[in-house]
Design an enzyme around this catalytic site. Structure first.
Site, PDB file in Angstrom:
ATOM      1  N   LEU A 536      24.616  25.642  28.767  1.00 46.74           N
ATOM      2  CA  LEU A 536      24.720  26.291  30.079  1.00 46.74           C
ATOM      3  C   LEU A 536      24.124  25.433  31.182  1.00 46.74           C
ATOM      4  O   LEU A 536      24.509  25.531  32.339  1.00 46.74           O
ATOM      5  CB  LEU A 536      23.995  27.641  30.063  1.00 46.74           C
ATOM      6  CG  LEU A 536      24.572  28.719  29.146  1.00 46.74           C
ATOM      7  CD1 LEU A 536      23.636  29.892  29.047  1.00 46.74           C
ATOM      8  CD2 LEU A 536      25.932  29.170  29.663  1.00 46.74           C
ATOM      9  N   GLY A 537      23.158  24.625  30.821  1.00 49.05           N
ATOM     10  CA  GLY A 537      22.527  23.792  31.846  1.00 49.05           C
ATOM     11  C   GLY A 537      21.147  23.350  31.404  1.00 49.05           C
ATOM     12  O   GLY A 537      20.769  23.529  30.246  1.00 49.05           O
ATOM     13  N   GLY A 540      13.890  24.577  33.157  1.00 48.39           N
ATOM     14  CA  GLY A 540      12.639  23.949  33.536  1.00 48.39           C
ATOM     15  C   GLY A 540      12.130  22.959  32.517  1.00 48.39           C
ATOM     16  O   GLY A 540      11.567  21.934  32.871  1.00 48.39           O
ATOM     17  N   PHE A 541      12.319  23.215  31.258  1.00 46.61           N
ATOM     18  CA  PHE A 541      11.769  22.259  30.301  1.00 46.61           C
ATOM     19  C   PHE A 541      12.692  21.925  29.144  1.00 46.61           C
ATOM     20  O   PHE A 541      12.287  21.497  28.094  1.00 46.61           O
ATOM     21  CB  PHE A 541      10.396  22.717  29.794  1.00 46.61           C
ATOM     22  CG  PHE A 541      10.390  24.028  29.077  1.00 46.61           C
ATOM     23  CD1 PHE A 541      10.525  24.066  27.705  1.00 46.61           C
ATOM     24  CD2 PHE A 541      10.227  25.210  29.774  1.00 46.61           C
ATOM     25  CE1 PHE A 541      10.497  25.273  27.041  1.00 46.61           C
ATOM     26  CE2 PHE A 541      10.197  26.418  29.103  1.00 46.61           C
ATOM     27  CZ  PHE A 541      10.335  26.452  27.727  1.00 46.61           C
ATOM     28  N   GLY A 542      13.971  22.125  29.342  1.00 44.05           N
ATOM     29  CA  GLY A 542      14.901  21.736  28.291  1.00 44.05           C
ATOM     30  C   GLY A 542      16.257  22.354  28.532  1.00 44.05           C
ATOM     31  O   GLY A 542      16.438  23.145  29.461  1.00 44.05           O
ATOM     32  N   PRO A 543      17.225  21.977  27.665  1.00 38.65           N
ATOM     33  CA  PRO A 543      18.573  22.513  27.846  1.00 38.65           C
ATOM     34  C   PRO A 543      18.642  24.001  27.490  1.00 38.65           C
ATOM     35  O   PRO A 543      17.841  24.500  26.710  1.00 38.65           O
ATOM     36  CB  PRO A 543      19.412  21.682  26.882  1.00 38.65           C
ATOM     37  CG  PRO A 543      18.461  21.164  25.882  1.00 38.65           C
ATOM     38  CD  PRO A 543      17.128  21.038  26.558  1.00 38.65           C
ATOM     39  N   VAL A 544      19.609  24.683  28.072  1.00 38.64           N
ATOM     40  CA  VAL A 544      19.821  26.099  27.783  1.00 38.64           C
ATOM     41  C   VAL A 544      21.229  26.261  27.217  1.00 38.64           C
ATOM     42  O   VAL A 544      22.181  25.687  27.751  1.00 38.64           O
ATOM     43  CB  VAL A 544      19.673  26.944  29.066  1.00 38.64           C
ATOM     44  CG1 VAL A 544      19.848  28.419  28.750  1.00 38.64           C
ATOM     45  CG2 VAL A 544      18.327  26.704  29.718  1.00 38.64           C
ATOM     46  N   LYS A 558      16.867  28.777  25.202  1.00 38.33           N
ATOM     47  CA  LYS A 558      16.256  27.653  25.879  1.00 38.33           C
ATOM     48  C   LYS A 558      15.563  26.805  24.829  1.00 38.33           C
ATOM     49  O   LYS A 558      14.753  27.318  24.057  1.00 38.33           O
ATOM     50  CB  LYS A 558      15.238  28.189  26.876  1.00 38.33           C
ATOM     51  CG  LYS A 558      14.906  27.262  27.990  1.00 38.33           C
ATOM     52  CD  LYS A 558      13.853  27.930  28.836  1.00 38.33           C
ATOM     53  CE  LYS A 558      14.122  27.774  30.296  1.00 38.33           C
ATOM     54  NZ  LYS A 558      13.033  28.314  31.096  1.00 38.33           N
ATOM     55  N   ASP A 655       8.086  28.700  41.609  1.00 40.60           N
ATOM     56  CA  ASP A 655       9.323  27.906  41.680  1.00 40.60           C
ATOM     57  C   ASP A 655      10.517  28.819  41.935  1.00 40.60           C
ATOM     58  O   ASP A 655      11.550  28.700  41.298  1.00 40.60           O
ATOM     59  CB  ASP A 655       9.506  27.090  40.398  1.00 40.60           C
ATOM     60  CG  ASP A 655      10.517  25.958  40.585  1.00 40.60           C
ATOM     61  OD1 ASP A 655      10.813  25.606  41.746  1.00 40.60           O
ATOM     62  OD2 ASP A 655      11.017  25.434  39.569  1.00 40.60           O
TER      63      ASP A 655
END
Ligand SMILES: *[C@@H]1O[C@H](CO)[C@@H](O)[C@H](O)[C@H]1NC(C)=O
Ligand SMILES: *[C@@H]1O[C@H](CO)[C@@H](O)[C@H](O)[C@H]1NC(C)=O
Ligand SMILES: *[C@@H]1O[C@H](CO)[C@@H](O)[C@H](O)[C@H]1NC(C)=O
Ligand SMILES: *[C@@H]1O[C@H](CO)[C@@H](O)[C@H](O)[C@H]1NC(C)=O
Ligand SMILES: *[C@@H]1O[C@H](CO)[C@@H](O)[C@H](O)[C@H]1NC(C)=O
Ligand SMILES: *[C@@H]1O[C@H](CO)[C@@H](O)[C@H](O)[C@H]1NC(C)=O
Ligand SMILES: *[C@@H]1O[C@H](CO)[C@@H](O)[C@H](O)[C@H]1NC(C)=O
Ligand SMILES: *[C@@H]1O[C@H](CO)[C@@H](O)[C@H](O)[C@H]1NC(C)=O
Ligand SMILES: *[C@@H]1O[C@H](CO)[C@@H](O)[C@H](O)[C@H]1NC(C)=O
Length: 846
Positions: A536-537, A540-544, A558, A655
């Site tokens: 999906l994208g 903040g700290f890794g691919p989803v 995630k 954020d």
């Protein structure tokens, strides 16, 4: 008439670096203690005007041993030996002091209404030389140090000394130009410490887009501050990230003008920027305790600051020996000169670029590798750039690759795409706060330098570039992200007192959080082995990844990047926070997984992805009518309120941005990505962190600047989001070609021009209640005020959104358009915001 007493200062004072012209004759008594000169009065030698707050004084003076007399403005309360003349009227036409001094000179308002300086023979030595229509004008010295000529009949200011700077910029003054009238305001140095006539050095801003801060020695460039990025001049690494440096650049497109201002947050704090006769620009502050000035900044300060010291394609590094080096792929034009330390000849390319070669000879030579880009980090970007409007760096890179004349490009936050098509001049290697410069090199020059792992893009064919662009951009982004992440994580690890992130504690935490644990094998099945089609994208700290659990439930998974030790803390943070928080406007964590190196979080899946995919998408944003947008705004506000106040913990998200707002089937917003969130004690009003994380454009001034965060930092981000929802524009996407301002400044400017309704996203103009949209704009502007204390709390925002309370007038966001603060502006904004529903419905005509 009073006789000036000439003061001599010991020569020791001459060594003070910035007090080069402090010897003077100042009258010992003030015969005139007024700030106003009227038509019936005159000032003679020994008499002065004093501003009402007794800050500035105007009168006659004699610098040092000189035999010349001048009329100027100085500080009222500063001892003579450290005095500074901020303005001189007759700097080019001094009065001659004769021993007899029989016929005194005087400053008076002449019959024509102009302020004039007369010598002993009644000759006009200097005059304001404007046309005065009425028969009554007066001259007033203000507490800002501005001498104005006013028409008392119309109340208009006919002339002011601020428009004719000498060598000093005091707060409130502006440097710059008007391209329509040809007016230019620059600082010009005194010729010598005793001679105020214009010297060799001139300092101002250039009419380029974006403008650069510049100093010239005669007609030759001498020092360059680099282009303005909306917050600072990027060639001045120690200028500070906006807000606190006090500088601002004010463009006015209608007037065709651009002006630089220097502001002070405290009018009793004396601060000036001066250009010395030897060509040093300094910012000095008055220290009342030691009764002297101190220098807070000056330039040029090292040999590399001198313009073009290393010639074209030469990089200057003040710590290098020698200081000059050719950029990669270049060699000194003259090795002889270079060895002698005469670098001005610069460097020439070692290997011709493929695109420069004769294509027919190329065809015969067979295989030829393509040119590429080499990244130079932390650079002072060269002079002679061209600004191009591109939203992202891939467009910029593509443009450069497809134009053989383009020798380098850079994509700078706050500016956008810059390209160069001739010798790169005035490059400096900074140790911090520089920019990335992408240099075009032939294939054979790329990648040789294995020990320096630097970024290289090579492109196969010119025509193929566009196709490859996406991939390269992806690669570029990926690399850049990786680097950024590594750095952030390292910083986090070094600086924040991290909790123990070992897996055992993690496991304990997870167990105590009562969060369901999902087996890794199940996740592998659910995500089809993390197949790229399910990605999906990047969070903040890794691919989803998207996944489907056994029971058919759709989830978002995630996956913590494996190589990152420090991401573990954010991972844990998120688990602990999110598992304790339950609100319909927060994304729900369904479970987690820790097995071996793998750390994963499983969330509910949001079919409509994130808000930015709608809001900033040319086609999809039509689907977001105002009713939906307002619903989303309310949801985010409630989610934030819950975080700040209502949850058992007190959480600051840190954020908040459009890409962290997820949307479910019914377009209900859910705040996500708590990787950066922090809890803090209810008693603790402000927290401090060494590490500023978050997203440019959404960060509040106090957080971006000092790492200070409070719930009001989230309120700021919420305000930005609100204005983005109203306008459909990204805060950072307003580039130089449209306006020099960011969205916040733009919103304010529209308000200034009574056009606040122009801010409204055109795709929803027909569907919206103008009243509600204007109210949201108003709330947005309240949320983005400079000072955290001025911003409303989220609970107030929620009340404001539900029309339960009246809205105060927002203060001007000074960091974007400081200096325009005049009463007119404010009253106009007030007018817009005080429109009530009835009057608006008339305006709407529905
Ligand atoms: C002023 O003149 C005196 C005596 O002629 C001399 O000693 C002193 O150095 C001069 N000061 C400056 C600033 O030239
Ligand atoms: C200068 O003008 C004033 C007023 O007009 C007059 O009184 C004075 O005598 C004049 N002085 C000379 C030297 O002409
Ligand atoms: C006054 O202004 C006029 C035109 O604006 C100009 O021609 C004239 O030279 C000026 N005089 C002085 C003394 O500056
Ligand atoms: C200015 O002119 C008006 C009439 O035109 C007159 O009443 C007034 O006294 C004049 N003021 C001065 C200061 O000359
Ligand atoms: C300024 O330029 C002149 C020649 O135009 C030169 O002699 C002088 O050294 C320069 N000053 C500095 C400080 O570089
Ligand atoms: C004003 O600005 C100075 C630096 O320019 C800073 O040190 C000081 O804390 C500021 N004061 C306030 C009240 O913001
Ligand atoms: C303003 O500056 C003056 C002098 O530097 C100082 O005494 C005063 O405390 C400052 N005020 C504020 C609000 O910072
Ligand atoms: C290199 O040096 C030669 C001779 O000194 C000169 O003619 C030429 O213009 C220089 N090339 C560049 C790129 O400066
Ligand atoms: C390119 O090369 C061909 C053959 O090598 C030659 O005939 C032609 O003149 C060259 N063109 C240019 C512009 O140098």
């Amino acid at each position: 008439m009073g006789n000036g007493i000439q003061y001599r200062i010991p020569s020791a004072f001459l060594s003070f670096p910035f007090l080069l012209f402090v010897f003077l004759a100042i009258p010992s008594q003030h015969c005139t203690a007024s700030d106003t000169l009227t038509q019936s009065q005159q000032i003679s030698v020994g008499q002065t005007l004093i501003s009402s707050g007794q800050i500035f004084e105007l009168g006659f003076f004699i610098p040092g041993n000189s035999s010349k007399q001048y009329v100027g403005i100085w500080y009222e309360n500063i001892p003579i030996h450290v005095q500074k003349f901020v303005w001189v009227a007759n700097r080019e036409n001094p009065l001659t002091v004769t021993a007899t001094d029989s016929a005194p000179s005087s400053l008076t308002i002449g019959k024509d209404g102009n302020l004039r300086l007369l010598d002993g023979m009644n000759n006009t030595v200097w005059s304001t030389n404007v046309s005065v229509h009425s028969n009554n004008s007066i001259a007033v010295l203000s507490d800002r140090g501005d001498l104005t000529l006013k028409d008392t009949v119309s109340g208009l200011i006919l002339w002011e000394s601020f428009n004719y700077p000498c060598d000093a910029l005091v707060p409130g003054m502006m440097l710059g130009m008007n391209t329509k009238t040809g007016e230019k305001r620059v600082l010009s140095s005194w010729l010598t410490a005793e001679d105020p006539s214009p010297g060799k050095f001139v300092c101002g801003i250039t009419p380029e887009t974006p403008p650069q801060g510049f100093m010239w020695n005669g007609s030759r460039p001498y020092y360059r501050g680099g282009p303005w990025d909306g917050w600072r001049f990027i060639g001045i690494p120690d200028m500070g990230q906006g807000y606190t440096n006090g500088f601002n650049l004010l463009p006015d497109h209608q007037q065709g003008s651009v002006y630089l201002t220097m502001d002070t947050n405290n009018t009793s704090h004396l601060k000036i920027m001066i250009l010395t006769p030897t060509g040093t620009l300094k910012i000095v502050h008055w220290d009342e305790q030691v009764k002297n000035w101190y220098v807070s900044w000056q330039a040029p300060i090292n040999p590399c600051d001198i313009y073009g010291v290393c010639g074209p394609y030469g990089v200057c590094n003040k710590d290098g020996t020698p200081i000059c080096e050719c950029v990669k792929g270049f060699v000194p034009n003259s090795t002889e000169d270079w060895r002698k330390g005469n670098w001005a000849g610069g460097c020439v390319r070692k290997t011709e670029l493929l695109c420069q070669k004769n294509t027919s000879s190329l065809a015969s030579s067979g295989k030829a590798q393509n040119d590429g880009f080499w990244k130079l980090s932390d650079m002072k970007l060269p002079d002679h750039f061209k600004y191009l409007y591109y939203e992202d760096s891939s467009g910029c890179q593509q443009w450069c690759s497809s134009n053989c004349a383009c020798v380098a490009y850079a994509f700078v936050t706050g500016i956008g795409c810059m390209v160069w098509d001739r010798g790169l001049m005035d490059i400096q290697q900074f140790s911090f706060s520089g920019n990335d410069l992408f240099l075009r090199l032939s294939y054979s020059e790329l990648g040789k330098d294995k020990k320096n792992e630097k970024f290289v893009i090579s492109f196969t064919t010119i025509s193929g570039v566009v196709l490859l662009g996406g991939f390269m951009y992806g690669l570029h982004k990926w690399r850049a992200n990786e680097r950024l992440k590594r750095e952030n994580w390292r910083k986090d690890f070094d600086m924040d007192d991290t909790m123990d992130t070992s897996r055992d504690t993690l496991q304990e935490n997870v167990q105590s959080s009562e969060l369901p644990i999902i087996g890794f094998d199940k996740i592998l099945v659910a995500t089809d082995n993390f197949s790229t089609t399910n990605k999906l994208g990047e969070g903040g700290f890794g691919p989803v990844y998207k996944g489907k659990l056994e029971d058919g439930q759709e989830v978002a998974v995630k996956r913590l990047s494996r190589h990152s030790g420090q991401g573990a803390e954010e991972f844990k943070n998120e688990i602990i926070l999110i598992s304790k928080l339950q609100h319909r406007n927060l994304v729900r964590l369904l479970g987690c997984c820790i097995e071996g190196e793998e750390k994963l979080l499983v969330y509910e899946y949001m079919t409509n992805k994130s808000l930015d995919t709608f809001l900033f998408d040319a086609t999809k944003r039509v689907q977001l009518d105002w009713v939906k947008r307002f619903h989303i705004i309310e949801g985010i506000a409630r989610g934030l309120l819950y975080l700040h106040r209502d949850s058992c913990l007190r959480v600051i998200h840190r954020d908040l941005k459009a890409s962290n707002i997820l949307l479910d089937d019914d377009m209900n917003p859910k705040i996500s990505d708590f990787g950066l969130a922090r809890t803090f004690q209810v008693t603790q009003e402000l927290a401090n962190t060494h590490r500023v994380v978050g997203t440019f454009g959404y960060m509040s001034p106090e957080y971006a600047m000092g790492g200070l965060f409070s719930e009001k930092s989230d309120v700021f981000s919420f305000g930005v989001l609100l204005l983005e929802m109203v306008s459909g524009m990204r805060n950072t996407s307003i580039h130089y070609h449209e306006t020099y301002l960011n969205l916040l400044g733009y919103a304010w400017e529209l308000c200034n021009e009574s056009r606040a309704s122009d801010l409204v996203d055109e795709v929803m103009v027909d569907s919206c209640s103008l009243f509600e949209v204007m109210r949201c704009t108003h709330i947005g502007l309240l949320c983005v005020q400079d000072y955290a204390a001025d911003r409303p709390t989220m609970s107030t925002v929620v009340l404001m959104l539900s029309h339960e309370i009246d809205l105060p007038h927002p203060k001007q966001p000074t960091f974007t358009i400081q200096g325009l603060s005049n009463a007119d502006l404010r009253s106009q904004c007030n007018k817009i915001f005080s429109m009530n529903k009835e009057s608006l419905s008339i305006v709407e005509g529905r």
